[in-house]
Design a protein around this motif. Structure first.
Motif, PDB file in Angstrom:
ATOM      1  N   LEU A 174      37.650  26.876  38.184  1.00  0.00           N
ATOM      2  CA  LEU A 174      36.314  27.444  37.961  1.00  0.00           C
ATOM      3  C   LEU A 174      35.791  27.125  36.561  1.00  0.00           C
ATOM      4  CD1 LEU A 174      36.467  30.974  39.623  1.00  0.00           C
ATOM      5  CD2 LEU A 174      35.467  28.869  40.536  1.00  0.00           C
ATOM      6  N   ARG A 175      36.668  27.224  35.561  1.00  0.00           N
ATOM      7  CA  ARG A 175      36.242  26.905  34.193  1.00  0.00           C
ATOM      8  C   ARG A 175      35.840  25.439  34.068  1.00  0.00           C
ATOM      9  NH1 ARG A 175      40.675  30.232  32.875  1.00  0.00           N
ATOM     10  NH2 ARG A 175      40.026  32.273  32.079  1.00  0.00           N
ATOM     11  N   GLU A 176      36.589  24.568  34.733  1.00  0.00           N
ATOM     12  CA  GLU A 176      36.249  23.140  34.712  1.00  0.00           C
ATOM     13  C   GLU A 176      34.876  22.907  35.347  1.00  0.00           C
ATOM     14  OE1 GLU A 176      39.521  21.259  36.689  1.00  0.00           O
ATOM     15  OE2 GLU A 176      40.962  22.025  35.211  1.00  0.00           O
ATOM     16  N   GLU A 177      34.625  23.577  36.471  1.00  0.00           N
ATOM     17  CA  GLU A 177      33.321  23.459  37.119  1.00  0.00           C
ATOM     18  C   GLU A 177      32.216  23.971  36.198  1.00  0.00           C
ATOM     19  OE1 GLU A 177      32.637  22.057  40.385  1.00  0.00           O
ATOM     20  OE2 GLU A 177      34.567  21.319  39.659  1.00  0.00           O
ATOM     21  N   ASN A 178      32.476  25.104  35.563  1.00  0.00           N
ATOM     22  CA  ASN A 178      31.491  25.685  34.654  1.00  0.00           C
ATOM     23  C   ASN A 178      31.212  24.761  33.466  1.00  0.00           C
ATOM     24  OD1 ASN A 178      31.252  28.027  32.124  1.00  0.00           O
ATOM     25  ND2 ASN A 178      29.804  28.054  33.808  1.00  0.00           N
ATOM     26  N   ASN A 179      32.262  24.097  32.970  1.00  0.00           N
ATOM     27  CA  ASN A 179      32.075  23.149  31.859  1.00  0.00           C
ATOM     28  C   ASN A 179      31.213  21.955  32.255  1.00  0.00           C
ATOM     29  OD1 ASN A 179      33.580  24.679  30.064  1.00  0.00           O
ATOM     30  ND2 ASN A 179      35.504  23.630  30.513  1.00  0.00           N
ATOM     31  N   LYS A 180      31.137  21.687  33.561  1.00  0.00           N
ATOM     32  CA  LYS A 180      30.258  20.609  34.063  1.00  0.00           C
ATOM     33  C   LYS A 180      28.822  21.103  34.225  1.00  0.00           C
ATOM     34  CE  LYS A 180      33.975  18.709  36.965  1.00  0.00           C
ATOM     35  NZ  LYS A 180      34.406  18.600  38.391  1.00  0.00           N
ATOM     36  N   GLY A 181      28.600  22.402  33.997  1.00  0.00           N
ATOM     37  CA  GLY A 181      27.260  22.957  34.128  1.00  0.00           C
ATOM     38  C   GLY A 181      27.035  23.787  35.371  1.00  0.00           C
ATOM     39  N   VAL A 182      28.085  23.991  36.167  1.00  0.00           N
ATOM     40  CA  VAL A 182      27.953  24.775  37.394  1.00  0.00           C
ATOM     41  C   VAL A 182      27.805  26.263  37.049  1.00  0.00           C
ATOM     42  CG1 VAL A 182      29.143  25.478  39.524  1.00  0.00           C
ATOM     43  CG2 VAL A 182      29.264  23.097  38.745  1.00  0.00           C
ATOM     44  N   THR A 183      26.885  26.924  37.701  1.00  0.00           N
ATOM     45  CA  THR A 183      26.655  28.364  37.537  1.00  0.00           C
ATOM     46  C   THR A 183      27.535  29.113  38.533  1.00  0.00           C
ATOM     47  OG1 THR A 183      24.369  27.874  36.919  1.00  0.00           O
ATOM     48  CG2 THR A 183      24.874  30.159  37.502  1.00  0.00           C
ATOM     49  N   ILE A 184      28.104  30.244  38.098  1.00  0.00           N
ATOM     50  CA  ILE A 184      29.036  30.991  38.950  1.00  0.00           C
ATOM     51  C   ILE A 184      28.645  32.469  38.981  1.00  0.00           C
ATOM     52  CG2 ILE A 184      31.442  31.707  39.266  1.00  0.00           C
ATOM     53  CD1 ILE A 184      32.250  29.084  37.816  1.00  0.00           C
ATOM     54  N   LEU A 185      28.525  33.004  40.185  1.00  0.00           N
ATOM     55  CA  LEU A 185      28.357  34.451  40.390  1.00  0.00           C
ATOM     56  C   LEU A 185      29.675  34.964  40.957  1.00  0.00           C
ATOM     57  CD1 LEU A 185      26.636  37.051  40.530  1.00  0.00           C
ATOM     58  CD2 LEU A 185      25.923  36.355  42.816  1.00  0.00           C
ATOM     59  N   PHE A 186      30.298  35.875  40.232  1.00  0.00           N
ATOM     60  CA  PHE A 186      31.684  36.283  40.499  1.00  0.00           C
ATOM     61  C   PHE A 186      31.705  37.774  40.775  1.00  0.00           C
ATOM     62  CE2 PHE A 186      36.186  35.074  39.500  1.00  0.00           C
ATOM     63  CZ  PHE A 186      36.773  36.315  39.621  1.00  0.00           C
ATOM     64  N   SER A 187      31.905  38.140  42.041  1.00  0.00           N
ATOM     65  CA  SER A 187      31.953  39.549  42.416  1.00  0.00           C
ATOM     66  C   SER A 187      33.398  40.020  42.486  1.00  0.00           C
ATOM     67  CB  SER A 187      31.281  39.731  43.780  1.00  0.00           C
ATOM     68  OG  SER A 187      31.699  40.922  44.396  1.00  0.00           O
ATOM     69  N   SER A 188      33.690  41.173  41.889  1.00  0.00           N
ATOM     70  CA  SER A 188      35.066  41.665  41.889  1.00  0.00           C
ATOM     71  C   SER A 188      35.103  43.162  41.613  1.00  0.00           C
ATOM     72  CB  SER A 188      35.893  40.932  40.828  1.00  0.00           C
ATOM     73  OG  SER A 188      37.237  41.374  40.832  1.00  0.00           O
ATOM     74  N   HIS A 189      36.185  43.821  42.066  1.00  0.00           N
ATOM     75  CA  HIS A 189      36.448  45.192  41.636  1.00  0.00           C
ATOM     76  C   HIS A 189      37.639  45.207  40.694  1.00  0.00           C
ATOM     77  CE1 HIS A 189      39.294  44.798  44.992  1.00  0.00           C
ATOM     78  NE2 HIS A 189      40.010  45.728  44.390  1.00  0.00           N
ATOM     79  N   ILE A 190      38.179  44.007  40.376  1.00  0.00           N
ATOM     80  CA  ILE A 190      39.309  43.906  39.456  1.00  0.00           C
ATOM     81  C   ILE A 190      38.759  43.506  38.085  1.00  0.00           C
ATOM     82  CG2 ILE A 190      41.520  42.782  38.984  1.00  0.00           C
ATOM     83  CD1 ILE A 190      41.667  42.198  42.031  1.00  0.00           C
ATOM     84  N   LEU A 191      38.678  44.474  37.190  1.00  0.00           N
ATOM     85  CA  LEU A 191      37.938  44.273  35.952  1.00  0.00           C
ATOM     86  C   LEU A 191      38.595  43.274  35.016  1.00  0.00           C
ATOM     87  CD1 LEU A 191      36.852  47.936  35.446  1.00  0.00           C
ATOM     88  CD2 LEU A 191      35.554  46.057  36.384  1.00  0.00           C
ATOM     89  N   SER A 192      39.927  43.167  35.066  1.00  0.00           N
ATOM     90  CA  SER A 192      40.598  42.201  34.189  1.00  0.00           C
ATOM     91  C   SER A 192      40.165  40.776  34.534  1.00  0.00           C
ATOM     92  CB  SER A 192      42.112  42.341  34.302  1.00  0.00           C
ATOM     93  OG  SER A 192      42.536  42.174  35.638  1.00  0.00           O
ATOM     94  N   GLU A 193      39.874  40.507  35.822  1.00  0.00           N
ATOM     95  CA  GLU A 193      39.395  39.184  36.221  1.00  0.00           C
ATOM     96  C   GLU A 193      38.039  38.904  35.596  1.00  0.00           C
ATOM     97  OE1 GLU A 193      41.349  38.809  40.672  1.00  0.00           O
ATOM     98  OE2 GLU A 193      39.178  39.030  40.459  1.00  0.00           O
ATOM     99  N   VAL A 194      37.167  39.882  35.680  1.00  0.00           N
ATOM    100  CA  VAL A 194      35.813  39.727  35.145  1.00  0.00           C
ATOM    101  C   VAL A 194      35.860  39.538  33.633  1.00  0.00           C
ATOM    102  CG1 VAL A 194      33.609  40.917  34.855  1.00  0.00           C
ATOM    103  CG2 VAL A 194      34.817  41.047  37.027  1.00  0.00           C
ATOM    104  N   GLN A 195      36.707  40.322  32.982  1.00  0.00           N
ATOM    105  CA  GLN A 195      36.865  40.246  31.536  1.00  0.00           C
ATOM    106  C   GLN A 195      37.329  38.847  31.116  1.00  0.00           C
ATOM    107  OE1 GLN A 195      39.302  43.433  30.169  1.00  0.00           O
ATOM    108  NE2 GLN A 195      39.345  42.742  28.063  1.00  0.00           N
ATOM    109  N   LYS A 196      38.183  38.251  31.933  1.00  0.00           N
ATOM    110  CA  LYS A 196      38.752  36.942  31.636  1.00  0.00           C
ATOM    111  C   LYS A 196      37.733  35.822  31.820  1.00  0.00           C
ATOM    112  CE  LYS A 196      42.910  36.630  33.326  1.00  0.00           C
ATOM    113  NZ  LYS A 196      44.017  36.422  34.286  1.00  0.00           N
TER     114      LYS A 196
END
Length: 293
Positions: A174-196
């Motif tokens: 996902l980070r590699e995709e984002n570094n290419k300019g891809v936008t990401i909407l990330f839904s989660s109830h696990i807050l450590s994932e979101v924080q990361k």
């Protein structure tokens, strides 16, 4: 100047009298990783399904790439990758045949990307879908969502079923995709994932957005977690200070969450004759619970 890839304006969805979401408003900028958090039942999946025209809104509007999500859904879908919280596939197909079939929907050669992602996720493409574990079916969903190199990736509880090592590989992708300019909407109830992962977050409660801010603001919003070691004979009311929540005293150990002036905090602690003090940033989980009180 950044442009918005997603724009949601007063979006509501009711199932009869049952609330799905109500007056949800937020936008996601191009190249952003945006977190959409809340417990199960808060309305995260309803928002995403409405965005993708899988269900229709009761009122309000939503746009992706500046296009109306309902009226121009087929055009939008060509540049969106979606991973639902639960994946359902044709059970009798092999993974390879299923992914090749998915690629035909985008009218492009995705074979190189399929091979690359399958190898990184350790996905055996020769096996039939029905023979896969829940975690391996999730991997198929990840590859299917990314194989066409979309401009926007929408992920709904994406890591359920993945072991910790595979979660890390997935986050790297996902980070590699984002570094290419891809936008990401990330839904989660696990807050450590979101924080990361995320730059900004919307906190959803009972179908409504109750907070919208960047991750650094959320954690640095003057909340401090304080641990004190004091003389054990002090009373529970020895510390009088506005801005304290989650106060706990166990013998000579006191802990609480504090929001306010650090100088006032030090002045209040001084008469307690503390033998030790630790002031740290609360976890995102603890901040999150503050919003749900």
């Amino acid at each position: 100047m950044s442009k918005n890839i997603i724009e949601i304006d007063n979006l509501s969805k009711f199932y009869g009298k049952q609330r799905g979401i109500e007056d949800v408003t937020f936008s996601v900028e191009e190249g952003e990783i945006f977190g959409f958090i809340g417990p199960n039942g808060a309305g995260k999946s309803t928002t995403i399904r409405t965005l993708l025209a899988l269900i229709y809104p009761t009122s309000g509007s939503a746009k992706i790439f500046g296009k109306d999500c309902i009226k121009e859904a087929p055009s939008i879908a060509q540049d969106v990758g979606y991973l639902p919280s639960e994946t359902f596939f044709y059970e009798g197909m092999t993974v390879k045949d299923l992914l090749n079939y998915a690629a035909t929907l985008y009218r492009k050669d995705c074979s190189k990307r399929i091979a690359e992602l399958s190898e990184r996720l350790k996905l055996d493409t020769s096996r039939k879908i029905r023979d896969l574990s829940f975690g391996n079916k999730k991997k198929v969903g990840i590859v299917a969502g990314l194989l066409h190199s979309p401009r926007l990736v929408i992920l709904d509880e994406p890591t359920s079923g993945l072991d910790p090592l595979m979660q890390q590989t997935f986050f790297d992708i996902l980070r590699e995709e984002n570094n290419k300019g891809v936008t990401i909407l990330f839904s989660s109830h696990i807050l450590s994932e979101v924080q990361k992962m995320c730059n900004r977050i919307a906190i959803l409660k009972e179908g409504k957005v109750i907070s919208l801010q960047n991750i650094h603001e959320l954690r640095a919003d003057a909340y401090k977690k304080v641990h004190l070691s004091v003389e054990s004979n002090i009373s529970d009311r020895s510390l009088s200070l506005d801005g304290i929540t989650k106060y706990e005293k166990n013998g000579g150990e006191i802990s609480f969450i504090y929001k306010g002036s650090v100088n006032r905090l030090i002045d209040a602690i001084q008469p307690l004759k503390a033998t030790d003090i630790l002031i740290e940033e609360p976890s995102l989980e603890e901040i999150f619970m503050h919003y749900y009180q």
